[in-house]
Each structure stands twice: as C-alpha cells, then as structure tokens.
Design an enzyme around this catalytic site. Sequence first.
Site, PDB file in Angstrom:
ATOM      1  N   LEU A 242       0.829  -1.206   0.000  1.00  0.00           N
ATOM      2  CA  LEU A 242       0.000   0.000   0.000  1.00  0.00           C
ATOM      3  C   LEU A 242       0.864   1.257   0.000  1.00  0.00           C
ATOM      4  O   LEU A 242       0.560   2.246  -0.657  1.00  0.00           O
ATOM      5  CB  LEU A 242      -0.936  -0.002   1.215  1.00  0.00           C
ATOM      6  CG  LEU A 242      -1.924   1.166   1.278  1.00  0.00           C
ATOM      7  CD1 LEU A 242      -2.885   1.147   0.096  1.00  0.00           C
ATOM      8  CD2 LEU A 242      -2.713   1.151   2.585  1.00  0.00           C
TER       9      LEU A 242
ATOM     10  N   HIS B  57       6.815  17.712   7.158  1.00  0.00           N
ATOM     11  CA  HIS B  57       6.065  16.513   6.783  1.00  0.00           C
ATOM     12  C   HIS B  57       5.224  16.746   5.545  1.00  0.00           C
ATOM     13  O   HIS B  57       4.491  15.878   5.105  1.00  0.00           O
ATOM     14  CB  HIS B  57       5.216  16.046   7.961  1.00  0.00           C
ATOM     15  CG  HIS B  57       6.056  15.814   9.173  1.00  0.00           C
ATOM     16  ND1 HIS B  57       6.277  16.796  10.112  1.00  0.00           N
ATOM     17  CD2 HIS B  57       6.810  14.754   9.546  1.00  0.00           C
ATOM     18  CE1 HIS B  57       7.107  16.321  11.034  1.00  0.00           C
ATOM     19  NE2 HIS B  57       7.441  15.098  10.710  1.00  0.00           N
TER      20      HIS B  57
END
Length: 756
Positions: free
Chosen positions: A17, A694
């Site tokens: 994934l 991030h």
Amino acid sequence: MQTSIIGYPRIGSNRELKFVTESYFKGASTEDELLAKAKELRFAHWKKQADGGIDFISSGDFSFYDGMLDTAFLLGIIPKRYRDLGFSGVDTYFAMAKGYQGEKGDVKALSMRKWFTTNYHYIVPEIEDDTAIALKGSKLFDEFLEAKAAAFETKPVVIGAFTFLKLATYEHKQASDFVEQITKAYVDIITRLGNLGAQWIQIDEPILVTDLTPDDNALFTQIYSALLAQKGSVKVLLQTYFGDIRDAYDDVIALPFDGIGLDFVEGKETLNLVKSGFSPDKTLFAGLVNGKNIWRNNYTKTLKLLTEIQKHAAPVVIGTSCSLLHVPYSIVPEKKLPESACRVLACAEEKLIELAELSLLGGDNKYAESAVYKSNRALHAGLEKGVNSAVTSRLGSLKESDYIRLPIRRERFTIQKQVFNLPLLPTTTIGSFPQTEEVRKNRTNYRKGNITKEQYEAKLRELTARVVNFQEEIGLDVLVHGEFERNDMVEYFGENLDGFLFTQFAWVQSYGTRCVKPPIVYGDISRKQPITVETSIYAQGLTNKPMKGMLTGPMTILNWSFPREDVSNKEQATQIALAIRDEVLDLEAVGITIIQIDEAALREKLPLRKSDWHREYLDWAIPVFRLTHSGVKPETQIHTHMCYSEFQDIICDIDAMDTDVITFEASRSSLAILTAIKESGFKAAVGPGVYDIHSPRVPSEEEIRATIETILQTVPVEKAWVNPDCGLKTRGNTETIPSLKNLVVAAKKLRNTLKV
Ligand code: GLN
Ligand code: ZN
C-alpha cells in the site's frame, strides 16, 4: 470460545500500500491502480483472519492514510480550505493528510498526533463552526459489502463519536455543540449497516481509558443512550483498548451495549472492574493477546486470567488487547533471526494462531494435558535472555550525582556564548537530509553485496561533503552531516548495541505511508564500539562551523523498540543511557562541541492517566536522559529534539532534561507550545520548528519570517534558534533546498533588524 480481531495491519506484508500510494502521489500510478491494490490487500487480510478461524473479522479498518481521517470523511467533516480545492474525493482526502501546493491552491496538512501510547500518528480532524456533521461517506459500507461479496462475514469497525469529538479540534464551538448531529450520523451509520446485513458493529472508544471529567461522562452517556435507543437489531460492541476504563465503567455497564471490549493486557484495573460486576446480557470481548508487543503469549498466565474472568462474565469472546495495526505482519519471513528468538516472537499472523489455540484451550477443562499447552509452557520456562554481568554491575554502581550535570545551565549559557560566538537567531537543521535515490541505492547496493564496504563508505563521505558544502553555501550556522548512513534513527543505534535483535521485514505503520521497523530488546544492552565518532570527525573536518554530533536518546530508542517483558522499562532505558553516555563522551573527546540527543519519542510511553505520569514514568525517564550528558564539560553544548506531540503539559519535565538547547516540532500545532514555554519560565534555549517538513510545501521567506516574529513575541531573542520542525529525510531535495534557503534568508534579515 469465539475469537475477535479489533483491527488488522493494512500497509501490506511487503508494504504494497505504501508503494502504490507513493507512486500515485508522484503521478506514476492511476487512481484505479491504487484502488485495485487496496482491494487486493483487504481481501488478503480478511482471508488470513478467516483461515485462522477468527469469528469476528473486522472490516472498515483498512485506510489509505488514517482511520480518524476516514471517520472525518464518513461524517462529512472537510474544512472549507480543502473543499475549495475542488478535488475528487481521493485527492481531497490526501490534501487533508499531506497538504497541497500547486495550480489549485496552497493548503497545509491537518495536524498529526500520536495515537495514544503507540508510535502510530492520526490526523486531527478540524471541526469548523459551520460544519454540519452528517453521514456522507460510503467507505465503511463499501468495504463491508466488498467483504460480503467475497464471502467474508465481518463486523464493521468505526471510531466512536465520543473519541472522535474528544480528539478533534474546533474553531469556537466545542464537542457538546455537535452531539446531536453526530449522534444522528452514527444512528444512520448503524441503521445502514443493519440494512446491509451486518450482525455486529464495533465502535472504538479508546478515549475511555483516559482520565474523564464528569462532563465527559455526561457527554458519553448522552451520545450512547440516544444512539443505542435507535440501533435496531444490530448488535453494538463498544471496544476499548490501551488501558482500563475505570472512569467510565459504571456508565458503560449501565448502557444497553451488546458487547464490551476490554483490555486485560494494559488495563491494570480491568479485572477488578469486571469483578465489581458485569452485565449478564452483554458479551465480554476480552483483550488477552498483546496487540502492541511481539512476544509469544504465555498461555499459563492467560488461561488463569481467563478462568478468573469467566467467573464474572459470560459469554466471553477472546481477542487482542488492541488493533494489530501496531505489530508487524509475521515472523515467518525473518530468516536472519536466531531460531531461538523466532520461537518466542509473535506478530499479527502468529497472534491469530495464538487466539485459535487459546480458544480451544479456554473451552477445555483438561487443557493442562494438551500438547499445545505443554509446548507453550516449555517455551516460557526455557526463556533465557542475554544477561551481561558488566551491565548489571555498572547499573548497580550508579550514584545520585551521575544524574546531574554541573555547572548549572545559566553558567553554561554564559560560557558557551563566548565559546561559540553564534549570531542571534542561529540557524540549524534537525539532522537528516533527504534520503534520495542515490542515498538509498548506496545502502541497498551495500546490503546486497554489490559494492564493498570501502565503496559504501566512500559514497557516504561524498554525500556528506556535498551536504556540508550546501549548508555552508546557504549560510546555516550549525551544521549536520546529513545522517545518510542511517536508515532509521533507532535501528542505526540498535545495530551497534548489544542486546538488540533486528528484523528484515517486520514493518509497522507510523503515519500515512511511513513505516518503521522497530528493533527488539532481547537482552542486556551495551555499546559494542564507538558508533558515530568516525563520521563526526570526518564531517567536522570539512568545515570550521560547529558540526553537531547526532545521537538518539535512550527513551526514544526504548520507546521505538519492542521492549522486553522480563525486565522493567526503567532498567532497559538505563542500560541504553549508559551506552549513549559513552558515545557522548567519545564525541566530546574528539572535538565535537555540539551534541544533539534526539528524544522524538519521549512522550510516547507517558501513561494515559495524568495521575500516573510522574510516578510511573517521568520521575525515572528524565533522570535517565540526564545520565547521557551529565558527564560533559561546561562548554559542550547539548541539544535535544522532540516532535509530534503535545509538550505543554510536560514542559517542566522537558526543561528538567537539562539540555542547553531544544528544537521541537511546532509548526503543525500552531506554535501553541510557545505560551507554555513563556509561562513555565523555560530555561533552555529553544528552536520551535519554523516550517512543517512533513509536507512537500515550500514555505516562503515571508512566511518563515512571520513565524519567527511570532516566536519572538514569547521567546527572548538571545534564546531563540531557527530550524525546520524535524529531520529532512522524508523530503526531496526539490523542496528542501528552497525551503532552507528561505529559512536562512528570513533569519538573516530579521537578525539584521534586531542588531540595531
Ligand atoms: N535527527 C533526526 C533526523 O533528523 C531526528 C528525527 C526525528 O525527530 N524524528 O532525522
Ligand atoms: Zn522530529
């Protein structure tokens, strides 16, 4: 006896994934390919559970990024700035998860927080004043039907309204303003699942294991009395995990839930609560197999506990203590671990087997004679961990004074000011630089034996030289070597310490597509040899500016590993601290003048209940950290770095780590910590991250300048550092280079105005 799984890992046993999602982000895979892979994984996970004989298999626990974000989607809670992008569902979802910068706009990601006491991070939902909460999404139903079509009878799983409201953030309104809407939405969810043929639905309310106020209890009861009154024939399992629900137990028992899921592994009071009375019309889902650690279950202990539980509750379904999301898939692919270790380890798949075995043993009053039971007992009886007598004696000879650094920080501050003569608002980074294709290839090539150790190390030096040059060129003040030799900040140290075991494939999801491979503490810990010294000497030799030595702190190493269960965490942490202390002193001895000891995960093992914080954790964890640096000279500057959590409420403990400088993640949590720093009279110098690493967004110079100005409203200028909010390893050079340039220019310009 029936068995239940609270949730299953979803990233894929080979991280499928992760790879397809990242490929989708880059535009290399289509949405159809992404969806097809997801479907394939869900099928594989259901099949594993079904083949393992699990009676209550979860659906809806799959996620492309995070379950809280999925729940926000399900409830139509999408802040305006993301709706305004005009994207498809999937892309709106990813914009909320990771931010978006492009033709359609420029939005930051939603905040991210640690999920209770795990290293998993959830996306914090944002409920705007004009949000209308209602059932909007279809993922939960689609996945239930998908399972059904594949002949798997599942119990759909959803995060509960109470936990959701408690973990969300708000504009001006508060949780109680949304109770009616959200309750209605959950009634709709249950009704629809009932219509689709669901027998049971699992509603996760982990927030019940935390301290609750009377208002919280009232809110909980308000939601569930309304909801349960309208649930129809569907059976509702209230699932809790990560501790006991002492503050809510009476309320929970009084409500007409059909099942209650309790954690008997981490819940210290759980058994006592059940003994105080359980309800005859409810099924108890007993969490007996640890969902957070990777040691084989001790059947003797578990069966004894089960017998005790059965005196007070029936029927009992046995399960894991929490979702298996927090453990790797399987121990079977690990070919490099000693056989003696493999036998005592259990990941998700092995835990399915344990549940099946326990369910047979639990229903058999002659279980003591069964071969399965006997072999488990033999396994635990023969458990021998590597005892190192040198470590034991070193621990035994520690004195009070070993935990205290002298002179006091104020005096060190004056000394260091002279020694370093840094400009105002010194700029630095947190340590790692982008792990580019080139960096990763070097590591893979070496691991596969395609290149020699010399070639590998030469490449590392080349990469370091380049990044040191870059930092000098753009004018950063305190440099780093880039951490290209590190795959992971914990694994790297663990590999150089005795007492750790390393897996090859045992990945655990940390956030989004990011996974970590936690080491396993397998024996007494000690340093094999100097770890970072050579690298630091080389990097320092390339520049006249200070080169930070980069270490990972003991609490982070322990908290991001799978700890032993036969020795206390305090003792394991102290062993690691002594190893890091040796490294600190070695770095100092070769002329490294600034040493950063990262404690990204300090908060992670903080007990969920405030009343336990000091007694059970901080009172030993903070001194243990100090042990790493208490032996250095006054002129050696010690930094630490922390990220991803709320620090406000432990700000005094963080200051008591007694570092000279601390850098931390703040940009995603709106610099809320600044007030706490001011109010607590924080003594260390601070570098609150000025931009969010991030997300691939490039912050402009103006944006960074504005952030620094905000910081300076609370932090005295002589104590403020300027840095990104975390290491840059997950970023690319494309965004890192301009972002850092903007950071340096913003700091320099501001510095000039401050001088006058
Ligand atoms: N020094 C580490 C890095 O830069 C810190 C990482 C972290 O805080 N998670 O990668
Ligand atoms: Zn960080």
